[in-house]
Design a protein around this motif. Structure first.
Motif, PDB file in Angstrom:
ATOM      1  N   LEU A 264       0.802  -1.224   0.000  1.00 56.41           N
ATOM      2  CA  LEU A 264       0.000   0.000   0.000  1.00 56.41           C
ATOM      3  C   LEU A 264       0.835   1.275   0.000  1.00 56.41           C
ATOM      4  O   LEU A 264       0.293   2.378  -0.160  1.00 56.41           O
ATOM      5  CB  LEU A 264      -0.984  -0.004   1.159  1.00 56.41           C
ATOM      6  CG  LEU A 264      -0.450  -0.191   2.584  1.00 56.41           C
ATOM      7  CD1 LEU A 264       0.064   1.098   3.189  1.00 56.41           C
ATOM      8  CD2 LEU A 264      -1.536  -0.771   3.484  1.00 56.41           C
TER       9      LEU A 264
ATOM     10  N   SER B  51      -4.550  -0.934  -3.390  1.00 57.56           N
ATOM     11  CA  SER B  51      -5.029   0.254  -2.679  1.00 57.56           C
ATOM     12  C   SER B  51      -5.661   1.278  -3.603  1.00 57.56           C
ATOM     13  O   SER B  51      -5.237   1.453  -4.751  1.00 57.56           O
ATOM     14  CB  SER B  51      -3.857   0.902  -1.931  1.00 57.56           C
ATOM     15  OG  SER B  51      -3.242  -0.020  -1.055  1.00 57.56           O
TER      16      SER B  51
ATOM     17  N   ASP C 116      -8.825  -0.644   0.824  1.00 62.61           N
ATOM     18  CA  ASP C 116      -7.949  -1.784   0.562  1.00 62.61           C
ATOM     19  C   ASP C 116      -8.747  -2.916  -0.092  1.00 62.61           C
ATOM     20  O   ASP C 116      -9.861  -3.229   0.344  1.00 62.61           O
ATOM     21  CB  ASP C 116      -7.341  -2.270   1.883  1.00 62.61           C
ATOM     22  CG  ASP C 116      -6.573  -3.567   1.727  1.00 62.61           C
ATOM     23  OD1 ASP C 116      -5.530  -3.552   1.077  1.00 62.61           O
ATOM     24  OD2 ASP C 116      -7.039  -4.606   2.264  1.00 62.61           O
TER      25      ASP C 116
END
Length: 363
Positions: free
Chosen positions: A48, A105, A176
């Motif tokens: 991420l 992400s 996410d």
């Protein structure tokens, strides 16, 4: 058109009969292939972009913007648009039929912030769409990979101080996902996209945030070979690691075999987290232990992705398991773990390396 004579019709009958009895190739048709099919799969945590658990250091709400601002600056510096190109090269080289992606992400922003007056998760301006960026890079390489399954996990928004004025705040929203990508020639059906019931509770600024995890599943067919493919990012924090592993094993009991399970499981042989043992005890075989060479480490370089030493990879937590009859691994390799895999600016493709396994699956 003239009709066939009696003698010619007599000669044609046995020829047609032989076409029905013999293989179709004898009559100019392609013979249906038999035997096991080679099927390659990949698991890839694409990162991420920053260490989100730094937010747990915020003891009060007032400390959140400073920490969130530093975290988002790391996300910008780790430059997923550049890293997406390196990840696409890995996929091109391995040509997996199915790819299990974690930490896919989506960052969105809102300025000025309304967090302290509203608290809603409502930032809508896209800043980084990791999945869109990766798919664009795959298309640049002439690769056809579609989204076969996608589950939304955590979806949180916090105020961040991004400039010199600590009172000028921007809301940063992170959503996410776990995603299965399927190569264009792979058939997928019976999609499942599901979150776990047991999830980690993370303290942030004097309150608690639930960090949602999940898994995705498809039934796949590759050149006549049929199997179930499951992708998950199991929580690394206890007791959620144990709880989610038990939950996943219970859910997978109802799915068809053979079955391939991939993901960032946040556990491995000898790990302090128990998910590896839970999965193994449920009858799943670790493909790397069968055909891998060496340690197979996949975790982890520093949060800024600027390490110049590949020995930072010292754990094997990005795993490929399998179970059922008619399936066996043929080879396994780690990708994205060598200095030459870094981008032109010196960034690792992810803080994790990936695992690629080639299976032989009976038709």
């Amino acid at each position: 058109m003239s009709t066939l004579s009696r003698s010619k019709r007599h000669l044609l009958v046995p020829l047609l009969t032989s076409c029905a009895v013999l293989s179709l190739s004898a009559c100019g048709e392609d013979e249906k292939p038999t035997g096991p099919v080679e099927v390659t799969v990949m698991t890839r945590n694409i990162y991420l972009g920053g260490n989100i658990f730094l937010l747990s250091q915020a003891r009060t709400r007032q400390e959140i913007p400073g920490i969130a601002g530093q975290l988002y600056k790391t996300v910008q510096a780790t430059n997923f648009p550049e890293r997406a190109g390196a990840l696409a090269l890995e996929i091109e080289a391995a040509s997996p039929a199915l790819v299990g992606l974690q930490e896919v992400s989506l960052y969105r922003t809102q300025h000025p912030s309304d967090f302290f007056s509203n608290g809603a998760v409502n930032a809508l301006v896209d800043s980084y769409d990791f999945l869109g960026l990766l798919q664009a890079e795959l298309r640049k390489h002439g690769l056809d990979y579609r989204i076969a399954a996608r589950v939304r996990n955590g979806d949180a928004e916090l105020p961040a101080a991004l400039g010199s004025d600590p009172n000028d705040l921007t809301d940063i929203r992170l959503t996410d996902y776990d995603v299965i990508l399927a190569r264009g020639d792979v058939q997928t059906t019976e999609v499942v996209e599901r979150n776990y019931e047991n999830n980690a509770q993370v303290p942030v600024g004097g309150s608690t945030v639930t960090f949602l995890r999940g898994f995705t599943k498809v039934d796949a067919e590759v050149n006549g070979a049929k199997f179930t493919f499951v992708n998950s990012h199991v929580e690394g924090i206890m007791p959620a690691n144990e709880q989610q592993a038990h939950e996943l094993m219970g859910l997978l009991e109802g799915y068809g075999r053979p079955l391939v399970l991939v993901g960032d499981i946040n556990t491995g042989p000898g790990s302090s987290t128990p998910a590896y043992g839970i999965i193994s005890d449920a009858g799943y075989t670790d493909a790397w232990k069968q055909v891998g060479s060496g340690d197979g480490f996949t975790c982890c370089v520093s949060a800024d992705l600027k390490d110049t030493d590949a020995t930072r990879f010292d754990e094997r937590i990005d795993l490929v398991f399998y179970t059922g009859e008619g399936i066996e691994p043929a080879s396994a390799e780690v990708v994205g773990d060598e200095l030459g895999d870094r981008t032109a600016s010196g960034l690792w493709p992810s803080d994790h390396a990936g695992t690629v396994v080639k299976f032989r699956i009976n038709r």
